[in-house]
Design an enzyme around this catalytic site. Structure first.
Site, PDB file in Angstrom:
ATOM      1  N   PHE A 161      81.408 -20.216  -2.033  1.00 20.34           N
ATOM      2  CA  PHE A 161      81.745 -21.808  -2.328  1.00 20.34           C
ATOM      3  C   PHE A 161      81.177 -22.212  -3.541  1.00 20.34           C
ATOM      4  O   PHE A 161      80.096 -21.965  -3.815  1.00 20.34           O
ATOM      5  CB  PHE A 161      81.284 -22.882  -1.089  1.00 20.34           C
ATOM      6  N   ASP A 162      82.289 -22.969  -4.143  1.00 21.17           N
ATOM      7  CA  ASP A 162      81.659 -23.777  -5.201  1.00 21.17           C
ATOM      8  C   ASP A 162      80.941 -25.105  -4.700  1.00 21.17           C
ATOM      9  O   ASP A 162      81.211 -25.337  -3.581  1.00 21.17           O
ATOM     10  CB  ASP A 162      82.918 -24.401  -6.192  1.00 21.17           C
TER      11      ASP A 162
END
Length: 305
Positions: A161-162
């Site tokens: 995930f960012d």
């Protein structure tokens, strides 16, 4: 007892995210839905090729055992019901235990996410993804051109995930866009002990965390259960890293790996981590990531306004 999805990780996805229907979709775009429907019906006995999200779905379903059903995958598609026949024939041909599906013949299907209590929606239709995000569901547009990598780590699912506008809100990103990097770093350093507001993908991380914790307390014979590994891959760097870590602690959530890259290109690090899927809010990061790993664009936050 009536069937229920309660307690399961529920992933909904379009048929084009699961299978490679790009050739058929070109027929739809160049003619009409009836020509598309005829083509899909003519190919009823030809299993569709795996699409970008196929390996992810395959691994997610491997969490299920006869004793414990942990994951539910649902097809949520703009396809018509006749074309849906080929979709379901293809799931059976590929050994995917998918029982539930909704076909809406061109109408946006995102409204059914609420009935499903979905934790994730994957689609190649950006309007449907934006609608889902606006309704509060984790959703991403699947990059059709994503690398179709060989399945790595067959007994472990990896998701990356960012941070800002994905796991966290875009509060800090707005400061960066308005006033630059120095202002962003000062803003985050001053608020290092203040948790960031949640972003659109916090519910998915929560659901994965619950599933991981439940799995760690189980023993399954003869085969071990699937494992789950998560990573935060962000352009943040010190000192802005501390607020991100403290936010996860405040939420009672964990990631297994955290990469604070200070603006470095993410794709080389993603290639090393080998996620089954990566989620980012910026198309420039998605464009680069899609060359090496399956990628989804999260159309949320100030960058996507």
């Amino acid at each position: 007892m009536m069937p229920t999805l309660e307690g399961k990780l529920v992933v909904a996805l379009s048929s084009r995210a699961l299978f490679d229907f790009e050739e058929e979709n070109r027929v739809f775009e160049q003619t009409d839905d009836r020509a598309y429907m005829r083509l899909q019906f003519d190919r009823l006995d030809t299993p569709a090729k795996p699409g970008v999200a196929f390996p992810l779905v395959q691994k997610l379903l491997a969490f299920n055992t006869p004793e414990q059903q942990r994951v539910e995958v649902v097809i949520l598609s703009r396809n018509d019901p006749v074309s849906g026949l080929r979709v379901l024939r293809s799931t059976k041909a590929h050994g995917l235990a998918i029982e539930r599906c909704v076909f809406t013949r061109g109408r946006s299907p995102f409204g059914y996410l609420r009935s499903l209590h979905a934790h994730l929606f994957l689609s190649m239709n950006e309007a449907d993804v934006r609608d889902a995000l606006n309704a509060g569901f984790p959703a991403a547009r699947v990059y059709a051109e994503s690398a179709r990598v060989a399945v790595a780590h067959p007994q472990e699912i990896r998701i990356a995930f960012d941070g800002d506008a994905v796991l966290f809100s875009d509060e800090a990103e707005r400061v960066f866009q308005a006033n630059g990097l120095d202002a962003f770093q000062a803003h985050e350093a001053e608020r290092y002990a203040t948790p960031l507001p949640p972003g659109p993908f916090k519910p998915l991380l929560e659901a994965l965390h619950r599933m991981k914790r439940a799995g760690e307390g189980e023993t399954v014979e003869p085969a071990p259960p699937m494992r789950l590994r998560t990573a935060l891959v962000t352009a943040r760097s010190a000192p802005a890293h501390e607020r991100a870590i403290r936010t996860l602690l405040d939420w009672g959530l964990e990631v297994d790996e955290a990469m604070f890259l200070g603006g470095l290109e993410k794709s080389a690090f993603l290639q090393e981590f080998e996620p089954d899927f990566f989620f980012d809010d910026q198309t420039r990061h998605c464009d680069a990531a899609a060359r090496v790993v399956p990628t989804g664009h999260v159309a949320a936050g100030v960058i996507n306004d």
